[in-house]
Design a protein around this motif. Structure first.
Motif, short mmCIF file in Angstrom:
data_model
loop_
_atom_site.label_atom_id
_atom_site.label_comp_id
_atom_site.label_asym_id
_atom_site.label_seq_id
_atom_site.Cartn_x
_atom_site.Cartn_y
_atom_site.Cartn_z
N LYS A 32 0.83 -1.21 0.00
CA LYS A 32 0.00 0.00 0.00
C LYS A 32 0.86 1.26 0.00
N GLN A 33 1.93 1.23 -0.79
CA GLN A 33 2.85 2.36 -0.88
C GLN A 33 2.68 3.07 -2.22
N TYR A 34 2.17 4.27 -2.19
CA TYR A 34 2.08 5.12 -3.39
C TYR A 34 1.45 4.37 -4.56
N VAL A 35 0.41 3.60 -4.29
CA VAL A 35 -0.17 2.74 -5.32
C VAL A 35 -0.75 3.55 -6.48
N PHE A 36 -1.46 4.62 -6.17
CA PHE A 36 -2.10 5.39 -7.23
C PHE A 36 -1.08 5.99 -8.18
N ILE A 37 -0.05 6.63 -7.64
CA ILE A 37 0.93 7.30 -8.49
C ILE A 37 1.72 6.29 -9.32
N ILE A 38 1.99 5.11 -8.75
CA ILE A 38 2.72 4.06 -9.48
C ILE A 38 1.88 3.55 -10.64
N CYS A 39 0.60 3.26 -10.37
CA CYS A 39 -0.30 2.79 -11.43
C CYS A 39 -0.47 3.85 -12.51
N LEU A 40 -0.58 5.10 -12.07
CA LEU A 40 -0.74 6.21 -13.02
C LEU A 40 0.46 6.32 -13.95
N ILE A 41 1.65 6.25 -13.39
CA ILE A 41 2.87 6.37 -14.21
C ILE A 41 2.99 5.22 -15.19
N CYS A 42 2.73 3.99 -14.72
CA CYS A 42 2.83 2.82 -15.59
C CYS A 42 1.82 2.88 -16.73
N ALA A 43 0.58 3.22 -16.40
CA ALA A 43 -0.48 3.27 -17.42
C ALA A 43 -0.24 4.42 -18.40
N LEU A 44 0.16 5.58 -17.87
CA LEU A 44 0.40 6.74 -18.72
C LEU A 44 1.60 6.51 -19.64
N SER A 45 2.64 5.88 -19.10
CA SER A 45 3.82 5.57 -19.92
C SER A 45 3.46 4.61 -21.06
N THR A 102 14.69 -0.15 6.05
CA THR A 102 15.54 -0.31 4.87
C THR A 102 14.73 -0.35 3.58
N GLU A 103 13.45 -0.60 3.68
CA GLU A 103 12.62 -0.71 2.48
C GLU A 103 11.88 0.57 2.15
N HIS A 104 11.79 1.48 3.10
CA HIS A 104 10.98 2.67 2.88
C HIS A 104 11.56 3.55 1.77
N HIS A 105 10.70 3.98 0.88
CA HIS A 105 11.11 4.87 -0.19
C HIS A 105 10.19 6.09 -0.19
N ASN A 106 10.75 7.25 -0.54
CA ASN A 106 9.90 8.42 -0.65
C ASN A 106 9.25 8.44 -2.03
N SER A 114 9.27 3.56 -10.96
CA SER A 114 8.15 3.29 -11.87
C SER A 114 8.55 3.62 -13.30
N LEU A 115 9.23 4.76 -13.48
CA LEU A 115 9.69 5.15 -14.81
C LEU A 115 10.73 4.17 -15.34
N ALA A 116 11.62 3.73 -14.45
CA ALA A 116 12.68 2.80 -14.87
C ALA A 116 12.09 1.47 -15.33
N SER A 160 -6.19 -2.32 -11.55
CA SER A 160 -6.78 -3.53 -10.95
C SER A 160 -5.72 -4.30 -10.18
N LEU A 161 -4.51 -4.39 -10.73
CA LEU A 161 -3.42 -5.11 -10.08
C LEU A 161 -2.97 -4.38 -8.81
N GLY A 162 -2.79 -3.07 -8.92
CA GLY A 162 -2.30 -2.28 -7.79
C GLY A 162 -3.26 -2.26 -6.62
N PHE A 163 -4.52 -1.97 -6.90
CA PHE A 163 -5.50 -1.87 -5.82
C PHE A 163 -6.15 -3.20 -5.48
N GLY A 164 -6.10 -4.15 -6.41
CA GLY A 164 -6.65 -5.48 -6.14
C GLY A 164 -5.72 -6.34 -5.32
N ALA A 165 -4.44 -5.95 -5.26
CA ALA A 165 -3.46 -6.73 -4.50
C ALA A 165 -3.85 -6.86 -3.04
#
Length: 200
Positions: A32-45, A102-106, A114-116, A160-165
């Motif tokens: 549940k980390q930045y799910v919306f922005i990650i899905c947005l970037i992947c779909a928009l890309s 150690t896993e936390h990312h801003n 996501s871009l990478a 669906s993948l991001g929020f369905g997880a």
């Protein structure tokens, strides 16, 4: 609408394959980390690449194949590093549903990752620029509808993948489940990285 459905079907058939990008979205969806922005970037890309493929950008890639070569090697390095991180997490028995220190990312790190996962992945170029671009030639009269259908497949899938997880969260309350997931993600990342390097 026939062209739209054709684009939607082809888009789903290409994106449903297990890949580095999908594994990344799944893991962040579970965390549940930045799910919306990650899905947005992947779909928009994906949408940008599909648009470029349908409008003929693939021809530029054919004239300048160095673009894909650079993406291949940079992508392999990135995937080896990210896969190693997951193997390390599996060994460390990180079983928390919350990100550890150690896993936390801003958010900026998440945006960069996501871009990478999209732009350093040669498979994405193959699927969007070449395959979808090539198939779209059959729908020249309404190619925009075909492209829109393919784009819609990406948006539906990633969100669906991001929020369905989170539906899998009861399973991932077990420490062993996280270890298995980290091992699988590591194997997927390293497998794709190796495939990039062995292919000519």
């Amino acid at each position: 609408m026939t062209n739209f459905v054709a684009g939607l079907s082809i888009g789903f058939s290409l994106i449903l394959a297990i890949g580095a990008q999908n594994a990344f979205v799944l893991k962040q969806g579970l965390k549940k980390q930045y799910v919306f922005i990650i899905c947005l970037i992947c779909a928009l890309s994906d949408s940008i690449l599909i648009f470029l493929g349908v409008t003929g950008f693939a021809k530029i890639i054919q004239h300048y194949p160095i673009i894909v070569v650079i993406a291949k090697y940079l992508g392999a390095v990135f995937l080896f590093a990210y896969g190693g991180k997951h193997f390390y997490s599996a060994i460390q028995h990180n079983d928390s549903l919350q990100p550890s220190a150690t896993e936390h990312h801003n958010i900026y790190q998440m945006i960069a990752m996501s871009l990478a996962f999209t732009w350093l992945n040669p498979h994405v170029y193959l699927d969007t620029l070449f395959l979808i671009g090539a198939v779209s030639v059959q729908y020249q009269d309404d190619s925009y509808l075909f492209a829109l259908g393919a784009m819609m497949a990406s948006w539906i899938f990633f969100f669906s993948l991001g929020f369905g997880a989170r539906l899998l969260l009861p399973l991932f309350r077990q420490p062993r489940a996280w270890q298995i997931l980290d091992l699988l993600i590591g194997l997927v990342m390293w497998g794709i990285a190796l495939s990039l390097l062995v292919k000519t």
